[in-house]
Design an enzyme around this catalytic site. Structure first.
Site, PDB file in Angstrom:
ATOM      1  N   PRO A  63      -0.765   1.744  -0.326  1.00 20.20           N
ATOM      2  CA  PRO A  63       0.434   1.903  -1.129  1.00 20.20           C
ATOM      3  C   PRO A  63       0.191   1.809  -2.619  1.00 20.20           C
ATOM      4  O   PRO A  63      -0.443   0.880  -3.109  1.00 20.20           O
ATOM      5  CB  PRO A  63       1.293   0.724  -0.684  1.00 20.20           C
ATOM      6  CG  PRO A  63       0.428  -0.138   0.152  1.00 20.20           C
ATOM      7  CD  PRO A  63      -0.944   0.392   0.139  1.00 20.20           C
ATOM      8  N   GLU A  64       0.720   2.760  -3.321  1.00 20.55           N
ATOM      9  CA  GLU A  64       0.911   2.619  -4.753  1.00 20.55           C
ATOM     10  C   GLU A  64       2.408   2.440  -4.966  1.00 20.55           C
ATOM     11  O   GLU A  64       3.179   2.413  -4.010  1.00 20.55           O
ATOM     12  CB  GLU A  64       0.378   3.849  -5.482  1.00 20.55           C
ATOM     13  CG  GLU A  64      -1.141   3.941  -5.372  1.00 20.55           C
ATOM     14  CD  GLU A  64      -1.777   4.528  -6.616  1.00 20.55           C
ATOM     15  OE1 GLU A  64      -1.184   4.413  -7.704  1.00 20.55           O
ATOM     16  OE2 GLU A  64      -2.869   5.092  -6.488  1.00 20.55           O
TER      17      GLU A  64
END
Length: 271
Positions: free
Chosen positions: A2-3
């Site tokens: 995840p960003e």
DNA sequence: ACTGGCTCCTGAGGGC
DNA sequence: TGCCCTCAGGAGCCAG
């Protein structure tokens, strides 16, 4: 994986199911995360009403009257809403069981993620206190970046990936934003002009907004599980494209290492 | 005050 | 098929 856009997509996906629900129980299968899962969380959370599902940088915050669950997904973490009876798979470490047969399931193969319990103002917690402004919020613009970069000699890419500078800009979007702004990732942060920082701030906001908009298309499916946030929905101009033609000039995209991370850029379009 | 390097952990993919 | 190596989207911590 995840960003910030993936974390925001996750937040929106789980918020609709968790907001206003009461936590009934926790099911912990593995407590060895980046920090051990606190026993206090298991004692304090059941019985609480989830009043808020918020995000700060890449941290998710489940707010209750007694305290806040602080969650970070690390490199490989994910959250999804499942039916309480769904059998757990390998690496499904924690379930938060809620009213109305809602179950929040935390999965993290690499266990770089985090689930903590914070009492009092979570913004004062050591992990959140030093985080810079939200890139999509007020207080983040070219003037801010330019002032903050004064005297910094590290490459501008490492600079914008520093959470103390701006919250939540990870490797993929740092690469993409620098390409859009036409700035070489190794240029010392203190040697980027105010005008170019305006372009960079705009590029960071644009690329994050686009990625969030794309990720949102998967939200409908969040409940029964196929809805993984849409990491690859955004078309990447440089990330992961070493040797392929630059979309701007056709020359091969280059790959170097900065701080042990892969940096992709075009030597002609980025100066 | 910055900077670069190291670290946690599992899994995927390439080369042989 | 299997073994070994490298790499992966994070980020806190440390010494210099």
């Amino acid at each position: 994986m995840p960003e910030l856009p993936e974390v925001e997509t996750t937040r929106r996906g789980i918020e609709r199911h968790l907001h206003g629900r009461r936590v009934l129980a926790l099911r912990v299968r593995e407590r060895r995360l980046r920090q051990p899962l606190p026993r206090r969380l298991e004692r304090a959370l059941p019985g609480q009403l989830i009043r808020e599902v918020a995000r700060r940088g890449k941290y998710l915050l489940l707010g209750t009257d007694a305290g806040t669950v602080l969650i970070h997904l690390g490199m490989s973490g994910s959250l999804r809403i499942v039916a309480p009876g769904l059998p757990a798979q390998k690496h499904d470490h924690v379930d938060i069981l809620c009213s109305d047969d809602v179950c929040l399931r935390f999965r993290d193969p690499r266990r770089f993620g985090l689930m903590l319990w914070v009492e009092g103002d979570p913004g004062r917690h050591a992990l959140l206190r030093g985080i810079g402004p939200e890139p999509l919020g007020a207080g983040f613009d070219g003037a801010y970046l330019h002032a903050k970069a004064r005297g910094r000699r590290a490459g501008v890419k490492l600079f914008i990936m520093d959470a103390g500078v701006v919250a939540g800009v990870g490797n993929i979007y740092a690469n993409e934003a620098l390409f859009r702004a036409g700035i070489h990732p190794q240029r010392p942060a203190g040697h980027v002009s105010a005008a170019r920082y305006e372009a960079l701030a705009a590029a960071i906001r644009a690329v994050l907004r686009e990625a969030i908009a794309q990720g949102g298309t998967t939200l409908r499916d969040f409940y029964h599980g196929t809805g993984e946030p849409g990491y690859f929905r955004i078309r990447l101009a440089v990330y992961g494209r070493e040797g392929e033609a630059c979309v701007g000039c056709g020359r091969p995209v280059r790959c170097i290492r900065q701080g042990q991370r892969a940096t992709y850029y075009c030597a002609r379009c980025q100066r």
